[in-house]
Design an enzyme around this catalytic site. Structure first.
Site, PDB file in Angstrom:
ATOM      1  N   PHE A   1     -51.425  27.621 -88.354  1.00 33.70           N
ATOM      2  CA  PHE A   1     -50.091  27.720 -87.766  1.00 33.70           C
ATOM      3  C   PHE A   1     -49.689  26.478 -87.000  1.00 33.70           C
ATOM      4  O   PHE A   1     -48.502  26.222 -86.802  1.00 33.70           O
ATOM      5  CB  PHE A   1     -50.013  28.935 -86.836  1.00 33.70           C
ATOM      6  CG  PHE A   1     -50.760  28.774 -85.535  1.00 33.70           C
ATOM      7  CD1 PHE A   1     -50.187  28.105 -84.455  1.00 33.70           C
ATOM      8  CD2 PHE A   1     -52.032  29.287 -85.366  1.00 33.70           C
ATOM      9  CE1 PHE A   1     -50.876  27.946 -83.256  1.00 33.70           C
ATOM     10  CE2 PHE A   1     -52.726  29.139 -84.177  1.00 33.70           C
ATOM     11  CZ  PHE A   1     -52.141  28.462 -83.114  1.00 33.70           C
TER      12      PHE A   1
ATOM     13  N   LYS B   1     -51.497  28.818 -99.414  1.00 31.44           N
ATOM     14  CA  LYS B   1     -51.357  30.002 -98.563  1.00 31.44           C
ATOM     15  C   LYS B   1     -51.166  29.493 -97.144  1.00 31.44           C
ATOM     16  O   LYS B   1     -52.123  29.187 -96.453  1.00 31.44           O
ATOM     17  CB  LYS B   1     -52.596  30.889 -98.665  1.00 31.44           C
ATOM     18  CG  LYS B   1     -52.334  32.390 -98.382  1.00 31.44           C
ATOM     19  CD  LYS B   1     -51.789  32.710 -97.002  1.00 31.44           C
ATOM     20  CE  LYS B   1     -52.829  32.568 -95.909  1.00 31.44           C
ATOM     21  NZ  LYS B   1     -52.259  32.990 -94.561  1.00 31.44           N
TER      22      LYS B   1
ATOM     23  N   GLU C   1     -49.130  32.820 -91.813  1.00 33.68           N
ATOM     24  CA  GLU C   1     -48.088  33.857 -91.801  1.00 33.68           C
ATOM     25  C   GLU C   1     -47.269  33.818 -90.523  1.00 33.68           C
ATOM     26  O   GLU C   1     -46.223  34.480 -90.434  1.00 33.68           O
ATOM     27  CB  GLU C   1     -48.718  35.239 -91.983  1.00 33.68           C
ATOM     28  CG  GLU C   1     -49.587  35.727 -90.844  1.00 33.68           C
ATOM     29  CD  GLU C   1     -51.020  35.203 -90.900  1.00 33.68           C
ATOM     30  OE1 GLU C   1     -51.868  35.762 -90.178  1.00 33.68           O
ATOM     31  OE2 GLU C   1     -51.288  34.239 -91.659  1.00 33.68           O
TER      32      GLU C   1
ATOM     33  N   SER D   1     -59.964  27.618 -87.689  1.00 39.47           N
ATOM     34  CA  SER D   1     -61.020  27.813 -86.705  1.00 39.47           C
ATOM     35  C   SER D   1     -62.394  27.732 -87.360  1.00 39.47           C
ATOM     36  O   SER D   1     -62.542  27.917 -88.574  1.00 39.47           O
ATOM     37  CB  SER D   1     -60.863  29.171 -86.027  1.00 39.47           C
ATOM     38  OG  SER D   1     -61.134  30.221 -86.945  1.00 39.47           O
TER      39      SER D   1
ATOM     40  N   CYS E   1     -56.106  20.724 -83.027  1.00 43.38           N
ATOM     41  CA  CYS E   1     -57.560  20.627 -83.157  1.00 43.38           C
ATOM     42  C   CYS E   1     -58.078  19.279 -82.671  1.00 43.38           C
ATOM     43  O   CYS E   1     -59.282  19.116 -82.467  1.00 43.38           O
ATOM     44  CB  CYS E   1     -57.998  20.872 -84.604  1.00 43.38           C
ATOM     45  SG  CYS E   1     -57.477  19.593 -85.758  1.00 43.38           S
TER      46      CYS E   1
ATOM     47  N   GLU F   1     -63.442  27.050 -77.637  1.00 44.67           N
ATOM     48  CA  GLU F   1     -62.220  26.336 -78.032  1.00 44.67           C
ATOM     49  C   GLU F   1     -61.033  27.164 -77.556  1.00 44.67           C
ATOM     50  O   GLU F   1     -60.719  28.208 -78.133  1.00 44.67           O
ATOM     51  CB  GLU F   1     -62.156  26.122 -79.537  1.00 44.67           C
ATOM     52  CG  GLU F   1     -60.929  25.328 -79.965  1.00 44.67           C
ATOM     53  CD  GLU F   1     -60.769  25.212 -81.473  1.00 44.67           C
ATOM     54  OE1 GLU F   1     -60.178  24.217 -81.930  1.00 44.67           O
ATOM     55  OE2 GLU F   1     -61.226  26.114 -82.194  1.00 44.67           O
TER      56      GLU F   1
END
Length: 500
Positions: free
Chosen positions: A149, A173, A176, A226, A281, A385
């Site tokens: 995201f 993909k 969402e 992740s 990240c 994290e």
């Protein structure tokens, strides 16, 4: 309410699964759209379109592929503001940050435009008597990408432009949570002349992910997200005989030596820790202050942090926007709320933040910036994290203590050192165990023609993403050994006579 659809075979395709997910505006907390979740059959339809398109696209000339990509780059440039607005509306980051995301994604499109240079191959002549050996690279087939995201346009562009430039077809993909930007990228690719079925998008959740990992016609999978999911992607992908590159999480350290310019270091710590609300990240989440730099550096960071303007991303005055969801906002806040009990000093507490001057943001997913000092390495705020606007400061007596601390981390994505000492910087770049290193650069994300990727639990798979590693990932090598008869072996020879 608007429903975001799949993009299959060069056109929008309504979801028929009956399952939908909410898409929020993080600044207001309101659900403004919904996204249809793909069923197994819908994923299969996208893969089938990609497989059919590969028959011609895989054999298309480099000239044809690059002509489409050059046009695509032109369209992206013309629509960059529009794409950035979609990112801000669904992710929440400020518009300038969203524009930067689009620009960094376009770097990979530009790299893909030069794919003919990258796919030239190699030739060795006369390796034996009248024997030549050539090495070439060919496309794989149908490849897939699963993206996060936090960069809904940039990370997809890290993948599919190179993949299709190499002759593959692609099934994406996206997250969402903010799916509109990648859908718009697909529309523009079609407008640029990309043949139907070369780029497809299936919206969805774990059902779509698992089907892509299991589908026998998907040859390779790229992932960014992740660490736990990256591990899952690698294991499940390899189980089903796929090539996998899975980029995981991070805990990026910024080492500050006593000789550093502390004002400059404080500025860069603010930028790297709180930009995009820390949902990067490559965000700096730990500053390691060496020697007696800690008190002064923390004071400078705190002064800057308290002056940040936090508000909706579409307000030009906002420097930081909301987090992606209410649940994530609350989880990030819990690290700050529990920090003191675990031995940290809460210098700046961003929990309970409310946006002033924007009544429409009363229910938005906002969190102020937080600064934690003297954080023990046993504290959750250091170990996990967090992926939010929380910066931890850890003290170290010496450079050796600092490098030992950094290298003991389970992650090795990015790191940075701030110093005026060239010898210390050179030593650091060789000794630190991380895939990307900055010297007086807090977020060392490589330019498009170098590859992005970490070490340890930040990367699963052998190859980094984009750059030369990306091209290697999306192609397979072939070596051709050739021997042809020489005219002197006999037969008619109309060549000019010589005394050889």
């Amino acid at each position: 309410m608007k429903t975001i659809t799949h993009w299959i075979g060069g056109k929008p395709v309504e979801s028929v699964s009956g399952r939908f997910g909410p898409v929020y505006n993080p600044a207001t907390g309101a659900q403004e759209k919904q996204v249809g979740f793909a069923s197994v059959d819908e994923v299969d339809a996208a893969v089938a379109k990609a497989k059919a398109a590969f028959e011609s696209w895989g054999e298309a000339s480099l000239a044809k592929r690059t002509a489409v990509l050059f046009k695509y780059r032109e369209l992206l440039d013309a629509h960059r503001d529009e794409i950035a607005e979609l990112i801000t509306a669904e992710h929440g980051k400020v518009h300038s940050d969203a524009l930067g995301e689009v620009a960094r994604g376009m770097e990979i499109v530009e790299l893909a435009c030069g794919i003919s240079e990258k796919l030239k191959g190699e030739l060795s002549t006369q390796v034996s008597s009248r024997v030549d050996v050539a090495s070439i690279r060919q496309p794989l087939g149908v490849v897939a990408g699963i993206t996060p995201f936090n960069f809904p346009a940039m990370v997809p562009m890290w993948m599919f432009p190179l993949a299709i430039a190499c002759g593959n077809t692609f099934v994406l993909k996206p997250s969402e949570k903010d799916p509109s930007a990648s859908f718009r990228l697909a529309e523009l690719a079609s407008e640029a002349g990309l043949p139907d079925g070369v780029l497809n998008i299936v919206q969805g959740d774990k059902v779509a992910v698992d089907r892509l990992l299991e589908h026998p016609d998907v040859v390779a999978v790229s992932f960014v997200g992740s660490t736990p999911i990256a591990k899952y992607i690698q294991l499940k992908g390899v189980e089903h005989d796929k090539r996998v590159q899975a980029l995981g999480g991070a805990k990026n350290h910024m080492l500050v030596l006593p000789d550093a310019d502390l004002d400059f270091a404080a500025d860069q710590a603010i930028n790297a820790a709180y930009g995009s609300a820390g949902e990067r990240c490559m965000a700096v989440s730990v500053v390691v202050a060496v020697g007696d730099t800690g008190d002064e550096l923390v004071a400078k960071i705190a002064e800057r942090a308290k002056g940040l303007n936090i508000g909706p991303g579409n307000d030009p005055a906002s420097e930081m926007g909301p987090l992606i969801t209410r649940e994530h906002r609350d989880k990030v806040a819990s690290y700050v709320s529990g920090a003191a009990a675990q031995g940290a000093e809460v210098v700046v507490d961003g929990t309970g933040y409310t946006v002033e001057g924007h009544p429409e943001c009363a229910d938005g997913f906002f969190l102020g910036v937080s600064l934690l000092d003297k954080v023990p390495v046993t504290a959750d705020a250091y170990k996990d994290e967090i992926f939010g606007p929380v910066l931890c400061v850890v003290r170290a007596d010496t450079y050796d203590d600092a490098i030992k601390l950094i290298n003991s981390s389970r992650w090795g994505n990015g790191t940075a050192i701030f110093t005026r000492d060239g010898g210390a910087a050179r030593r650091f770049q060789l000794e630190v165990q991380a895939g990307m290193v900055g010297i007086n650069v807090p977020i060392p994300v490589p330019v498009g023609y170098h590859s992005f990727g970490g070490w340890k639990d930040s990367l699963f798979g052998d190859l980094h993403i984009y750059g030369n590693d990306g091209i290697a990932f999306y192609t397979q090598g072939k070596v051709i050994t050739t021997r042809w008869p020489d005219p002197s072996d006999g037969g008619i020879n109309l060549g000019f006579p010589s005394h050889s």
